[in-house]
Design a protein around this motif. Structure first.
Motif, PDB file in Angstrom:
ATOM      1  N   ILE A 158       0.965  -1.275  -0.068  1.00 44.10           N
ATOM      2  CA  ILE A 158      -0.407   0.184  -0.042  1.00 44.10           C
ATOM      3  C   ILE A 158       0.914   1.045  -0.154  1.00 44.10           C
ATOM      4  N   LEU A 159       0.451   2.127  -1.330  1.00 40.28           N
ATOM      5  CA  LEU A 159       1.177   3.191  -1.283  1.00 40.28           C
ATOM      6  C   LEU A 159       0.323   4.534  -0.667  1.00 40.28           C
ATOM      7  N   ILE A 160       0.858   5.328   0.190  1.00 42.92           N
ATOM      8  CA  ILE A 160      -0.297   6.514   0.772  1.00 42.92           C
ATOM      9  C   ILE A 160       0.966   7.767   0.343  1.00 42.92           C
ATOM     10  N   GLU A 193      -3.597  10.134  -2.465  1.00 37.86           N
ATOM     11  CA  GLU A 193      -3.720   9.233  -2.527  1.00 37.86           C
ATOM     12  C   GLU A 193      -3.620   7.866  -2.131  1.00 37.86           C
ATOM     13  N   LEU A 194      -4.258   6.983  -2.447  1.00 42.19           N
ATOM     14  CA  LEU A 194      -3.429   5.287  -2.102  1.00 42.19           C
ATOM     15  C   LEU A 194      -3.492   5.120  -3.222  1.00 42.19           C
ATOM     16  N   ALA A 195      -2.734   3.656  -3.139  1.00 44.95           N
ATOM     17  CA  ALA A 195      -2.658   3.060  -3.951  1.00 44.95           C
ATOM     18  C   ALA A 195      -2.275   1.619  -4.044  1.00 44.95           C
ATOM     19  N   TYR A 196      -2.346   0.097  -4.508  1.00 46.52           N
ATOM     20  CA  TYR A 196      -2.586  -0.736  -3.910  1.00 46.52           C
ATOM     21  C   TYR A 196      -1.301  -1.107  -5.538  1.00 46.52           C
ATOM     22  N   GLU A 197      -0.385  -1.910  -4.906  1.00 45.36           N
ATOM     23  CA  GLU A 197       0.727  -2.459  -5.848  1.00 45.36           C
ATOM     24  C   GLU A 197       1.258  -4.509  -6.443  1.00 45.36           C
ATOM     25  N   PHE A 198       0.694  -4.286  -7.209  1.00 43.92           N
ATOM     26  CA  PHE A 198       1.131  -5.802  -7.263  1.00 43.92           C
ATOM     27  C   PHE A 198       2.346  -5.987  -8.363  1.00 43.92           C
ATOM     28  N   SER A 199       3.622  -6.284  -8.170  1.00 50.57           N
ATOM     29  CA  SER A 199       5.433  -6.499  -8.542  1.00 50.57           C
ATOM     30  C   SER A 199       5.015  -7.234 -10.062  1.00 50.57           C
ATOM     31  N   VAL A 200       5.482  -6.691 -10.846  1.00 44.86           N
ATOM     32  CA  VAL A 200       6.195  -7.388 -12.332  1.00 44.86           C
ATOM     33  C   VAL A 200       6.931  -6.767 -12.978  1.00 44.86           C
ATOM     34  N   GLY A 201       8.183  -7.606 -12.023  1.00 48.89           N
ATOM     35  CA  GLY A 201       9.340  -7.363 -12.394  1.00 48.89           C
ATOM     36  C   GLY A 201      10.027  -5.495 -11.954  1.00 48.89           C
ATOM     37  N   PHE A 252       8.451  -2.968 -12.622  1.00 45.81           N
ATOM     38  CA  PHE A 252       6.869  -2.518 -13.164  1.00 45.81           C
ATOM     39  C   PHE A 252       5.954  -2.896 -11.806  1.00 45.81           C
ATOM     40  N   HIS A 253       5.058  -1.445 -11.217  1.00 45.43           N
ATOM     41  CA  HIS A 253       4.037  -2.040 -10.216  1.00 45.43           C
ATOM     42  C   HIS A 253       2.784  -1.393 -11.095  1.00 45.43           C
ATOM     43  N   LEU A 254       1.911  -2.271 -10.490  1.00 41.35           N
ATOM     44  CA  LEU A 254       0.337  -1.749 -11.265  1.00 41.35           C
ATOM     45  C   LEU A 254      -0.649  -2.412  -9.744  1.00 41.35           C
ATOM     46  N   GLY A 255      -1.541  -1.691 -10.507  1.00 40.66           N
ATOM     47  CA  GLY A 255      -2.680  -1.437  -9.360  1.00 40.66           C
ATOM     48  C   GLY A 255      -3.734  -0.471  -9.189  1.00 40.66           C
ATOM     49  N   PRO A 256      -5.036  -0.666  -8.806  1.00 44.22           N
ATOM     50  CA  PRO A 256      -6.050   0.515  -7.834  1.00 44.22           C
ATOM     51  C   PRO A 256      -5.779   1.301  -6.902  1.00 44.22           C
ATOM     52  N   MET A 257      -6.337   2.727  -7.560  1.00 54.00           N
ATOM     53  CA  MET A 257      -5.541   3.462  -6.829  1.00 54.00           C
ATOM     54  C   MET A 257      -6.701   4.773  -6.534  1.00 54.00           C
ATOM     55  N   ALA A 258      -7.568   5.577  -5.507  1.00 52.39           N
ATOM     56  CA  ALA A 258      -7.910   6.338  -5.111  1.00 52.39           C
ATOM     57  C   ALA A 258      -7.033   7.361  -4.714  1.00 52.39           C
ATOM     58  N   GLY A 259      -7.945   8.319  -5.407  1.00 51.32           N
ATOM     59  CA  GLY A 259      -7.200   9.635  -4.573  1.00 51.32           C
ATOM     60  C   GLY A 259      -8.232  11.010  -4.353  1.00 51.32           C
ATOM     61  N   PHE A 260      -7.894  12.056  -3.756  1.00 46.74           N
ATOM     62  CA  PHE A 260      -8.766  13.245  -3.175  1.00 46.74           C
ATOM     63  C   PHE A 260      -8.172  14.223  -3.185  1.00 46.74           C
ATOM     64  N   VAL A 272     -10.920   7.679  -9.341  1.00 48.52           N
ATOM     65  CA  VAL A 272     -10.551   6.580  -8.644  1.00 48.52           C
ATOM     66  C   VAL A 272     -10.159   5.898  -9.912  1.00 48.52           C
ATOM     67  N   GLY A 273      -9.083   4.658  -9.833  1.00 48.76           N
ATOM     68  CA  GLY A 273      -7.919   4.426 -11.420  1.00 48.76           C
ATOM     69  C   GLY A 273      -6.940   3.428 -11.187  1.00 48.76           C
ATOM     70  N   VAL A 274      -6.503   3.185 -12.100  1.00 54.65           N
ATOM     71  CA  VAL A 274      -5.431   2.754 -12.569  1.00 54.65           C
ATOM     72  C   VAL A 274      -3.973   3.092 -11.450  1.00 54.65           C
ATOM     73  N   HIS A 275      -3.116   2.523 -10.383  1.00 55.05           N
ATOM     74  CA  HIS A 275      -1.882   2.666 -11.109  1.00 55.05           C
ATOM     75  C   HIS A 275      -0.897   2.454 -11.641  1.00 55.05           C
ATOM     76  N   VAL A 276       0.482   3.186 -12.484  1.00 56.46           N
ATOM     77  CA  VAL A 276       1.139   2.067 -13.071  1.00 56.46           C
ATOM     78  C   VAL A 276       2.768   2.575 -12.351  1.00 56.46           C
ATOM     79  N   GLY A 277       4.091   2.120 -11.806  1.00 56.73           N
ATOM     80  CA  GLY A 277       5.104   2.194 -11.768  1.00 56.73           C
ATOM     81  C   GLY A 277       5.860   1.335 -11.588  1.00 56.73           C
TER      82      GLY A 277
END
Length: 157
Positions: free
Chosen positions: A94-96, A120-128, A130-138, A149-154
């Motif tokens: 979880i990224l805050i 912003e809150l994001a939850y990340e799944f690692s793929v090498g 890269f990080h992917l997951g849902p996000m929510a922001g205010f 609400v949307g998708v985070h790619v890092g």
């Protein structure tokens, strides 16, 4: 609005699940992230596409804290863009991120700016790396507030 509430509830349900099922998560000193989602502008009662880009630097190799800068654009009939200084905290996957910023808006041919805040809150799944997951922001300033609400790619390096 119902879809937004449902998405946020599912997002936080995943966060609770993640606390009981820790996985390996790569820790990088540098992180560049992109977010794309639907943004609800409360004062205008409509949805608009939103884009978020940020860079963060972890304070040490094993620190959960990071400092960074973010840019957010809401692409509606009047363009809103915000530059934000960010303090980040990582709790497992979880990224805050939160911080103060300056919002620039253009309405009726006139540009205005105001102090603002962003979370912003994001939850990340690692793929090498890269990080992917849902996000929510205010975000908020003295004229309006919005949620997205949307998708985070890092990418970590």
């Amino acid at each position: 609005m119902k879809i937004t509430i449902l998405t946020v509830l599912l997002f936080f349900g995943q966060l609770v699940y993640a606390q009981d099922h820790p996985e390996n998560h790569d820790h990088h000193r540098n992180h560049v992230g992109f977010g794309l989602g639907a943004t609800s502008i409360f004062a205008e009662n409509n949805l608009a596409p939103g884009l978020h880009v940020h860079y963060s630097y972890r304070l040490s190799d094993h620190s959960p804290f990071s400092l960074g800068v973010g840019y957010e654009a809401i692409l509606d009939k009047h363009t809103h863009s915000t530059v934000t200084g960010l303090l980040g905290y990582e709790l497992g996957r979880i990224l805050i991120s939160a911080g103060p910023g300056v919002t620039f808006g253009k309405e009726d041919g006139e540009t205005h700016r105001s102090l603002s805040g962003h979370l912003e809150l994001a939850y990340e799944f690692s793929v090498g790396d890269f990080h992917l997951g849902p996000m929510a922001g205010f975000g908020f300033d003295r004229e309006e507030s919005h949620a997205s609400v949307g998708v985070h790619v890092g990418f970590g390096f």
